[in-house]
Design an enzyme around this catalytic site. Structure first.
Site, PDB file in Angstrom:
ATOM      1  N   GLU A 153      -4.882  -8.903   0.074  1.00 58.24           N
ATOM      2  CA  GLU A 153      -5.595  -8.736   1.349  1.00 58.24           C
ATOM      3  C   GLU A 153      -7.068  -8.549   1.046  1.00 58.24           C
ATOM      4  OE1 GLU A 153      -4.331  -5.570   4.009  1.00 58.24           O
ATOM      5  OE2 GLU A 153      -2.221  -6.019   3.617  1.00 58.24           O
ATOM      6  N   GLU A 199       0.819  -1.217   0.000  1.00 60.16           N
ATOM      7  CA  GLU A 199       0.000   0.000   0.000  1.00 60.16           C
ATOM      8  C   GLU A 199       0.855   1.271   0.000  1.00 60.16           C
ATOM      9  OE1 GLU A 199      -2.673  -0.463   3.326  1.00 60.16           O
ATOM     10  OE2 GLU A 199      -3.628  -2.222   2.480  1.00 60.16           O
TER      11      GLU A 199
HETATM   12  O1  IFM Z   1      -3.803  -3.875   9.055  1.00 64.46           O
HETATM   13  C1  IFM Z   1      -3.908  -3.381   7.763  1.00 64.46           C
HETATM   14  C2  IFM Z   1      -2.698  -3.707   6.927  1.00 64.46           C
HETATM   15  O2  IFM Z   1      -1.506  -3.329   7.542  1.00 64.46           O
HETATM   16  C3  IFM Z   1      -2.789  -2.998   5.601  1.00 64.46           C
HETATM   17  N1  IFM Z   1      -4.070  -3.228   4.960  1.00 64.46           N
HETATM   18  C4  IFM Z   1      -5.256  -3.082   5.770  1.00 64.46           C
HETATM   19  C5  IFM Z   1      -5.129  -3.878   7.042  1.00 64.46           C
HETATM   20  C6  IFM Z   1      -6.424  -3.838   7.864  1.00 64.46           C
HETATM   21  O3  IFM Z   1      -6.747  -2.546   8.236  1.00 64.46           O
END
Ligand code: IFM
Length: 462
Positions: free
Chosen positions: A364, A166
């Site tokens: 994710e 990210e």
């Molecule tokens: O915890 C985070 C992660 O570090 C990055 N993406 C979103 C997750 C959940 O909020």
């Protein structure tokens, strides 16, 4: 209906070093911005929980990896902690860290769990932050050296590398929206930070290619698909601008090798352009990734602005749109975000149609729930809501794959409840529940469902 996925589909979960490893005396880890901020700005963290108390992966990695195998993971992403490996960010390598990462990678490989290793997940070494972090161009060379150290040390154990998780977040949350340290609020500085992050990404890929390491390298992006309130031109413009600032600018530079002309024009107009050299442009243009990770949690619904932004105020993407609360939207109230499974399909189509159908995977996806202990029955969290969430997202993903999307896998956030930036342990995301008092990790109902999913290469719903 039966949803079947490819036999070699990647199934597993993602985590990150700072959110899971924790600290033990004698680990020789250097401080990073989260170690510092969670102590010095402790009021900003839910229940004041610091990075000292995370999911204890540093201590428990063997048992944890066994637990991953117990629910049939074939892959797992985590990150290397830069400040654990190189405590000052540059210079001496911490031998304790080398041993830990070697052991952890050996354990994963021995259990048939493919390690996906990310180099940077929000955790700038404090020593480098003290000289400006990503705002300082010198840090690009420090990051390149760190990446090369990782490739050299662990290259024979890792087939899938990622430069950043990210990349927009450290810039946006740390330099514009006052969520992450250093809590700067200044668009132009955020834009410079983002550009330097992109250059770090390119430099790491250059080093990876030059070193002829085995395996593939890519980046993990968070994508929030944008939906306008209506077809009115003003709403469509709002959506276009939200997408341009938060997604297209970064996707284009990473996947097409250049910033979109529209973002350059708008930043020039508002005097917010970062410094970008001719040499930078050449580097961006020639950098190619092998594999793209997409983190998807929610949609962004927008409408035309209802007021004129304060011209003396802080320039931001929100000058061009207002958030829109669609009637009847389905909310995850713990996080205050909408649940919209079709968003994953829309992202897949965009990758297919606008970005050359590059190989990608869901890096994710997940649902964070506050007060999950309320769902414990007979010692197990009965998280049917998480199973439903998985099924709905996977069904849309399945459709995209059936239509030709090159999606190679699905990782859930996360394996075991872990520490989150700001929210600490408020919302729980794991397939395993972490008992903060005892440190015990117990499988949830969704973990058992996931095991069946992997073993059956899919699932069936009536
Ligand atoms: O915890 C985070 C992660 O570090 C990055 N993406 C979103 C997750 C959940 O909020």
């Amino acid at each position: 209906m039966k949803y079947t996925f490819a036999r070699d589909f990647f199934w597993g979960a993602a985590s990150s070093a700072t959110q899971s490893e924790g600290r033990v005396p004698g680990d020789c880890k250097g401080e990073n911005i989260w170690d510092y901020a969670s102590k010095e700005y402790n009021h900003r963290f839910f229940d004041g929980v610091t990075t000292e108390t995370t999911a204890k992966f540093y201590e428990d990695y063997q048992q944890d990896i066994q637990k991953m195998a117990d629910i049939s993971f074939n892959s797992f992403r985590t990150s290397i902690s830069w400040s654990r490996l190189i405590p000052d960010g540059v210079g001496e390598v911490n031998a304790e860290a080398v041993t830990f990462y070697n052991n952890m990678l050996d354990e994963l490989n021995a259990k048939g769990i493919q390690p996906f290793i990310n180099l940077y997940h929000f955790d700038m070494p404090m020593k480098l932050q003290e000289i400006g972090g990503f705002e300082n161009r010198e840090v690009i060379q420090a990051y390149k050296k760190y990446a090369e150290t990782c490739f050299e040390l662990f290259g024979d154990k890792v087939a899938y590398w990622f430069t950043f998780n990210e990349p927009m977040i450290p810039a946006e949350a740390g330099y514009l929206h006052d969520r992450h340290y250093p809590y700067v609020v200044d668009f132009k500085r955020a834009a410079q930070v983002l550009h330097h992050i992109v250059l770090c990404h390119c430099e790491a890929i250059e080093s990876f290619r030059a070193g002829n390491y085995l395996g593939k390298i890519g980046i993990i992006m968070d994508v929030i698909p944008v939906y306008p309130r209506s077809e009115h031109p003003a709403d469509l413009y709002a959506a276009k601008m939200a997408d341009l600032f938060y997604t297209k600018s970064l996707n284009d530079v990473i996947l097409k090798g250049q910033y979109p002309q529209e973002i350059i024009d708008v930043l020039k107009k508002y005097n917010q352009l970062p410094e970008v050299t001719e040499a930078d442009k050449l580097l961006l243009a020639k950098t190619k990734i092998d594999l793209l990770g997409i983190n998807y949690y929610r949609p962004r619904r927008v409408k035309a602005r209802e007021s004129v932004p304060n011209p003396e105020g802080v320039f931001s993407p929100e000058w061009f749109y207002d958030n829109y609360e669609m009637p009847g939207r389905r909310m995850n109230t713990s996080r205050g975000i909408e649940i919209y499974p079709k968003g994953l399909y829309d992202i897949a189509k965009k990758i297919q149609n606008e970005y050359g159908n590059i190989d990608w995977f869901v890096s994710e996806n997940g649902i964070g729930i506050q007060g999950e202990e309320a769902f414990i029955e007979n010692g197990m969290v009965q998280d049917d809501y998480r199973i439903e969430f998985l099924q709905e997202h996977l069904a849309w993903l399945h459709q995209a794959i059936a239509e030709g999307s090159n999606c190679l896998g699905y990782h859930m956030w996360t394996f075991v409840d872990c520490w989150s930036w700001i929210n600490a342990f408020k919302n729980r995301y794991g397939f395993y529940r972490m008992d903060l008092e005892t440190g015990e990790k117990t499988v949830k109902k969704s973990g058992l469902w996931f095991k069946q999913l992997v073993e059956n290469q899919g699932f069936e719903i009536e």
